[in-house]
Design an enzyme around this catalytic site. Structure first.
Site, PDB file in Angstrom:
ATOM      1  N   GLY A  31       0.803  -1.221   0.000  1.00 48.40           N
ATOM      2  CA  GLY A  31       0.000   0.000   0.000  1.00 48.40           C
ATOM      3  C   GLY A  31       0.832   1.266   0.000  1.00 48.40           C
ATOM      4  CG  LEU A  33      -1.101   1.664  -3.806  1.00 49.54           C
ATOM      5  CD1 LEU A  33      -2.306   1.274  -4.657  1.00 49.54           C
ATOM      6  CD2 LEU A  33      -0.125   0.504  -3.697  1.00 49.54           C
ATOM      7  N   GLY A  36       5.185   3.711  -9.208  1.00 50.94           N
ATOM      8  CA  GLY A  36       5.859   2.411  -9.380  1.00 50.94           C
ATOM      9  C   GLY A  36       4.867   1.261  -9.240  1.00 50.94           C
ATOM     10  CG  HIS A  37       3.006   0.444  -5.483  1.00 48.30           C
ATOM     11  ND1 HIS A  37       3.228   1.539  -4.681  1.00 48.30           N
ATOM     12  CD2 HIS A  37       3.608  -0.596  -4.847  1.00 48.30           C
ATOM     13  CE1 HIS A  37       3.921   1.184  -3.605  1.00 48.30           C
ATOM     14  NE2 HIS A  37       4.187  -0.111  -3.689  1.00 48.30           N
ATOM     15  N   GLY A 147       8.326  -5.633  -8.930  1.00 44.48           N
ATOM     16  CA  GLY A 147       9.233  -4.579  -9.385  1.00 44.48           C
ATOM     17  C   GLY A 147      10.688  -4.984  -9.262  1.00 44.48           C
ATOM     18  CE  LYS A 149      12.864   1.060  -4.236  1.00 39.44           C
ATOM     19  NZ  LYS A 149      12.089   0.834  -3.049  1.00 39.44           N
ATOM     20  CB  VAL A 176       8.431   3.915 -11.646  1.00 41.17           C
ATOM     21  CG1 VAL A 176       7.894   5.315 -11.921  1.00 41.17           C
ATOM     22  CG2 VAL A 176       7.791   2.902 -12.576  1.00 41.17           C
ATOM     23  CB  SER A 186       5.634   3.259   0.506  1.00 41.72           C
ATOM     24  OG  SER A 186       5.023   2.554  -0.559  1.00 41.72           O
TER      25      SER A 186
HETATM   26  P1  AMP Z   1       5.964  -2.597  -1.713  1.00 41.67           P
HETATM   27  O1  AMP Z   1       4.609  -1.981  -1.584  1.00 41.67           O
HETATM   28  O2  AMP Z   1       7.071  -1.652  -1.434  1.00 41.67           O
HETATM   29  O3  AMP Z   1       6.078  -3.921  -0.985  1.00 41.67           O
HETATM   30  O4  AMP Z   1       6.148  -2.935  -3.245  1.00 41.67           O
HETATM   31  C1  AMP Z   1       5.190  -3.700  -3.936  1.00 41.67           C
HETATM   32  C2  AMP Z   1       5.692  -4.002  -5.317  1.00 41.67           C
HETATM   33  O5  AMP Z   1       5.934  -2.772  -6.010  1.00 41.67           O
HETATM   34  C3  AMP Z   1       7.020  -4.761  -5.337  1.00 41.67           C
HETATM   35  O6  AMP Z   1       6.984  -5.724  -6.390  1.00 41.67           O
HETATM   36  C4  AMP Z   1       8.015  -3.681  -5.599  1.00 41.67           C
HETATM   37  O7  AMP Z   1       9.195  -4.131  -6.241  1.00 41.67           O
HETATM   38  C5  AMP Z   1       7.234  -2.779  -6.533  1.00 41.67           C
HETATM   39  N1  AMP Z   1       7.785  -1.424  -6.525  1.00 41.67           N
HETATM   40  C6  AMP Z   1       7.990  -0.618  -5.461  1.00 41.67           C
HETATM   41  N2  AMP Z   1       8.562   0.545  -5.843  1.00 41.67           N
HETATM   42  C7  AMP Z   1       8.728   0.461  -7.180  1.00 41.67           C
HETATM   43  C8  AMP Z   1       9.275   1.336  -8.176  1.00 41.67           C
HETATM   44  N3  AMP Z   1       9.766   2.536  -7.864  1.00 41.67           N
HETATM   45  N4  AMP Z   1       9.294   0.923  -9.457  1.00 41.67           N
HETATM   46  C9  AMP Z   1       8.807  -0.301  -9.789  1.00 41.67           C
HETATM   47  N5  AMP Z   1       8.265  -1.167  -8.918  1.00 41.67           N
HETATM   48  C10 AMP Z   1       8.230  -0.794  -7.624  1.00 41.67           C
END
Ligand code: AMP
Length: 293
Positions: A31, A33, A36-37, A147, A149, A176, A186
């Site tokens: 969350g 968001l 990137g998400h 991602g 990342k 992203v 986040s």
């Molecule tokens: P998180 O909410 O941080 O657990 O991330 C959820 C998904 O979003 C994961 O697969 C991350 O790798 C992806 N994600 C987070 N930040 C980015 C970003 N800047 N660019 C691409 N994917 C991202």
């Protein structure tokens, strides 16, 4: 767009979509968001007909002194963003729904969690693999988008699916960034104005590493030393790690060859930021891989 809070409701909604012949795409998130998400949702939509986004701050992947309680949360905003981007269902369970009791079954990850964040955050990837396995079993997606990342996470999830025969295709999405190069996260809300102003140094360090490799440098220690020097110019930055590993087994390399992951984690105040690039090196030829196939 549907919103579900329980596993039973989620399974029923997905069964209905499947009965209509729809392919299920899945985007797991914690969350708060950002773009990137949302890009992951776009990619999931390209590969499926019914996109499920999970929003769950997973306690089992946080260490005892990490930011589980402080992690930013704003469900209403997330709901609006998912709806505008064309997601079909948000699964946002309470912790008690996902973990009615502590899981007695855990995973052991060999090699792939030895370095990078795996070394700095003991148990982190066990928690990730546990929650992703549960979510895959609940949602049973045809494709799931992660991602790059979080490159170590992506590589471990790909191996999880391979080793445990989950019938899901994993798709990697490029990182992203903000216009100044900072990878969206986040956790960027934790940054003060000064820290935010300094934070693009991480991307610059990765670009510097790439330029060095392009100019023929293959010695990992030299590349890491230059990155350290550059990051040290940012007064707020405290390096957690800078490592260069093979994407095959996530073990450190001394000389760069084949596909390598150049990854870093750096604290700016209480914000621990991670970023990386993947390079494919073949002789004098160097290519950046934005999204692992
Ligand atoms: P998180 O909410 O941080 O657990 O991330 C959820 C998904 O979003 C994961 O697969 C991350 O790798 C992806 N994600 C987070 N930040 C980015 C970003 N800047 N660019 C691409 N994917 C991202």
């Amino acid at each position: 767009m549907l919103i579900t809070r329980t596993i039973a409701e989620t399974r029923a909604a997905i069964a209905q979509a499947r009965a209509q012949g729809k392919r299920i795409g899945f985007v797991p998130t914690m969350g708060y968001l950002h773009e990137g998400h949302l890009q992951l949702i776009d990619i999931a939509k390209e590969h499926s007909d019914f996109v499920v986004v999970s929003i769950f701050v997973n306690p089992t992947q946080f260490g005892p002194h990490e930011d589980f309680a402080a992690y930013p949360r704003d469900f209403e905003r997330d709901r609006r963003l998912c709806e505008a981007r064309g997601a079909d269902l948000i699964f946002a369970p309470e912790v008690s729904e996902m973990y009615p009791e502590r899981s007695l079954i855990t995973f052991q990850i060999e090699k792939l969690a030895d370095h990078l964040c795996g070394a700095r955050r003991p148990g982190h990837f066990n928690g990730v693999v546990l929650v992703v396995s549960k979510l895959f079993n609940i949602i049973q997606p045809d494709v799931a988008v992660f991602g790059q990342k979080d490159a170590q996470q992506l590589i471990i999830i790909k191996r999880l699916v391979h080793d445990l025969n989950f019938p899901v295709r994993i798709i990697a999405a490029p990182t992203v960034r903000e216009s100044d190069g900072l990878a969206m996260s986040s956790r960027n809300v934790y940054l003060s104005a000064e820290q935010r102003a300094q934070s693009p140094v991480l991307y610059r360090a990765l670009q510097r590493a790439k330029a060095l490799v392009e100019s023929g440098e293959r010695d990992a220690r030299k590349i890491i030393a230059e990155m350290q020097q550059l990051i040290a110019t940012a007064s707020e930055a405290k390096i957690d790690y800078i490592e260069i590993v093979s994407t095959k087994d996530l073990q450190p390399v001394e000389r760069l060859d084949g596909q390598v992951l150049i990854a870093l984690a750096v604290y700016f105040g209480k914000a621990r930021l991670i970023d990386n690039i993947i390079l494919e090196i073949s002789g004098a030829h160097v290519r950046e891989i934005a999204a692992l196939p």
